[in-house]
Write an enzyme that holds these catalytic residues in place. Sequence first.
Site, mmCIF file in Angstrom:
data_model
loop_
_atom_site.group_PDB
_atom_site.id
_atom_site.type_symbol
_atom_site.label_atom_id
_atom_site.label_comp_id
_atom_site.label_asym_id
_atom_site.label_seq_id
_atom_site.Cartn_x
_atom_site.Cartn_y
_atom_site.Cartn_z
ATOM 1 N N GLY A 154 36.634 23.780 39.996
ATOM 2 C CA GLY A 154 37.650 24.572 39.292
ATOM 3 C C GLY A 154 39.087 24.154 39.551
ATOM 4 O O GLY A 154 40.005 24.936 39.313
ATOM 5 N N ILE A 178 43.962 27.856 42.482
ATOM 6 C CA ILE A 178 43.502 28.387 43.764
ATOM 7 C C ILE A 178 42.531 27.377 44.389
ATOM 8 O O ILE A 178 42.556 27.133 45.598
ATOM 9 C CB ILE A 178 42.839 29.772 43.567
ATOM 10 C CG1 ILE A 178 43.888 30.777 43.086
ATOM 11 C CG2 ILE A 178 42.190 30.260 44.866
ATOM 12 C CD1 ILE A 178 43.322 32.138 42.682
ATOM 13 N N TYR A 222 43.239 43.265 31.696
ATOM 14 C CA TYR A 222 42.259 42.340 32.307
ATOM 15 C C TYR A 222 40.935 42.391 31.531
ATOM 16 O O TYR A 222 40.187 41.417 31.472
ATOM 17 C CB TYR A 222 42.076 42.655 33.793
ATOM 18 C CG TYR A 222 41.515 41.468 34.578
ATOM 19 C CD1 TYR A 222 42.208 40.269 34.641
ATOM 20 C CD2 TYR A 222 40.298 41.570 35.249
ATOM 21 C CE1 TYR A 222 41.701 39.188 35.338
ATOM 22 C CE2 TYR A 222 39.786 40.496 35.957
ATOM 23 C CZ TYR A 222 40.491 39.313 36.000
ATOM 24 O OH TYR A 222 39.981 38.248 36.690
ATOM 25 N N LYS A 246 33.990 39.874 35.987
ATOM 26 C CA LYS A 246 34.123 39.872 37.457
ATOM 27 C C LYS A 246 33.175 40.904 38.081
ATOM 28 O O LYS A 246 32.647 40.677 39.169
ATOM 29 C CB LYS A 246 35.571 40.146 37.878
ATOM 30 C CG LYS A 246 36.559 39.030 37.551
ATOM 31 C CD LYS A 246 36.207 37.698 38.202
ATOM 32 C CE LYS A 246 37.336 36.684 38.089
ATOM 33 N NZ LYS A 246 36.929 35.328 38.535
ATOM 34 N N THR A 287 49.127 31.347 38.479
ATOM 35 C CA THR A 287 48.543 30.045 38.163
ATOM 36 C C THR A 287 48.827 29.767 36.683
ATOM 37 O O THR A 287 49.325 30.634 35.974
ATOM 38 C CB THR A 287 47.018 30.051 38.390
ATOM 39 O OG1 THR A 287 46.447 31.028 37.528
ATOM 40 C CG2 THR A 287 46.661 30.382 39.826
HETATM 41 C C1 1JT Z 1 41.342 34.067 33.664
HETATM 42 C C2 1JT Z 1 42.710 34.135 33.341
HETATM 43 C C3 1JT Z 1 40.868 34.667 34.818
HETATM 44 C C4 1JT Z 1 43.565 34.812 34.179
HETATM 45 C C5 1JT Z 1 43.073 35.429 35.322
HETATM 46 C C6 1JT Z 1 41.733 35.348 35.638
HETATM 47 N N1 1JT Z 1 41.540 36.013 36.799
HETATM 48 C C7 1JT Z 1 42.709 36.495 37.209
HETATM 49 N N2 1JT Z 1 43.639 36.151 36.314
HETATM 50 C C8 1JT Z 1 45.022 36.502 36.392
HETATM 51 C C9 1JT Z 1 45.223 37.882 35.822
HETATM 52 C C10 1JT Z 1 45.182 38.078 34.454
HETATM 53 C C11 1JT Z 1 45.377 39.363 33.935
HETATM 54 C C12 1JT Z 1 45.598 40.414 34.772
HETATM 55 C C13 1JT Z 1 45.634 40.209 36.142
HETATM 56 C C14 1JT Z 1 45.440 38.936 36.660
HETATM 57 C C15 1JT Z 1 43.267 33.458 32.142
HETATM 58 C C16 1JT Z 1 42.215 32.927 31.189
HETATM 59 C C17 1JT Z 1 41.066 32.333 31.915
HETATM 60 C C18 1JT Z 1 40.381 33.342 32.793
HETATM 61 O O1 1JT Z 1 45.773 41.630 34.188
HETATM 62 C C19 1JT Z 1 46.088 42.703 34.995
HETATM 63 C C20 1JT Z 1 45.308 39.622 32.447
#
Ligand code: 1JT
Length: 257
Positions: free
Chosen positions: A14, A21, A157, A164, A195
């Site tokens: 990844g 990360i 999210y 998740k 990121t």
């Molecule tokens: C993906 C993305 C998985 C962003 C991600 C993710 N896991 C954490 N993040 C960051 C994130 C995103 C949102 C959030 C909080 C953290 C982008 C596309 C690929 C999969 O909302 C509270 C929306």
Amino acid sequence: MAKLLRDKNILIMGISNKWSIAWAIAKACYEAGAKLFLSCVDEKTKLSVEKLCEDMIGVELLICDVSEDEQIEAMFDDINKSTDKLHGVVHSLAFAKREELEGKYYDTSRDGYLLAQEISSYSLVAVSRYARPLMQRCGGSILTLTYLGGERAVPNYNVMGVSKAALESSVKYLAADLGEYGIRVNAISAPPIKTVSARGVSGFTDMLKGYDERVPLKGIIGQEEVADTAVFLISNMARGITGENIHVDGGYHILGI
Ligand code: 1JT
């Protein structure tokens, strides 16, 4: 102190750029003495990751798109050509369509739901299946990355949260299955980190602001803190831990409001 991961072979999946990360975890594992196998989704990403790790000795780069079992199997066959022992696998990948990470969860499309589940959650199951023959020789540690949105309804999210949740449940079922082979399976729940994949998400910067204001441990928790916990979980120091989800989020998840 002796290096925690000396002579351990570790696959990290990844890495896409220097903010990943997975890249922070790769650097920390390397510093801890590990021999690294790094997998990228495609040839283009592999070329840029090659530049990132040009100063690292003994790193092997592989290509694996987890949407195909054949590619996962071929990657472990490749690793098997270099070694018959794999001590750690880090699964640090997820995907959802940008338009699914905003608005209402009930608007999630059928194909968007299935795609997020396939890449973000099912891939851990398939990776664990193909990793077992190499890991059971030495006992091993499988690690995945998750986020609080898998446990709580966090605005935007959405479909990633549900993926998740499935991933976190998978960690428990896989830990139960693989314990008899001496293989541990755990998750790290990371805080929202800027990121490249996160930055494109609408409202992400505002969300970070709210996070920083409320988080118990001040000072930004980021890739490095997550990576140090990853080294611990892969190492023999964590030999009694499996099926666990460790929150490396400055304590944010304990808050009621
Ligand atoms: C993906 C993305 C998985 C962003 C991600 C993710 N896991 C954490 N993040 C960051 C994130 C995103 C949102 C959030 C909080 C953290 C982008 C596309 C690929 C999969 O909302 C509270 C929306």
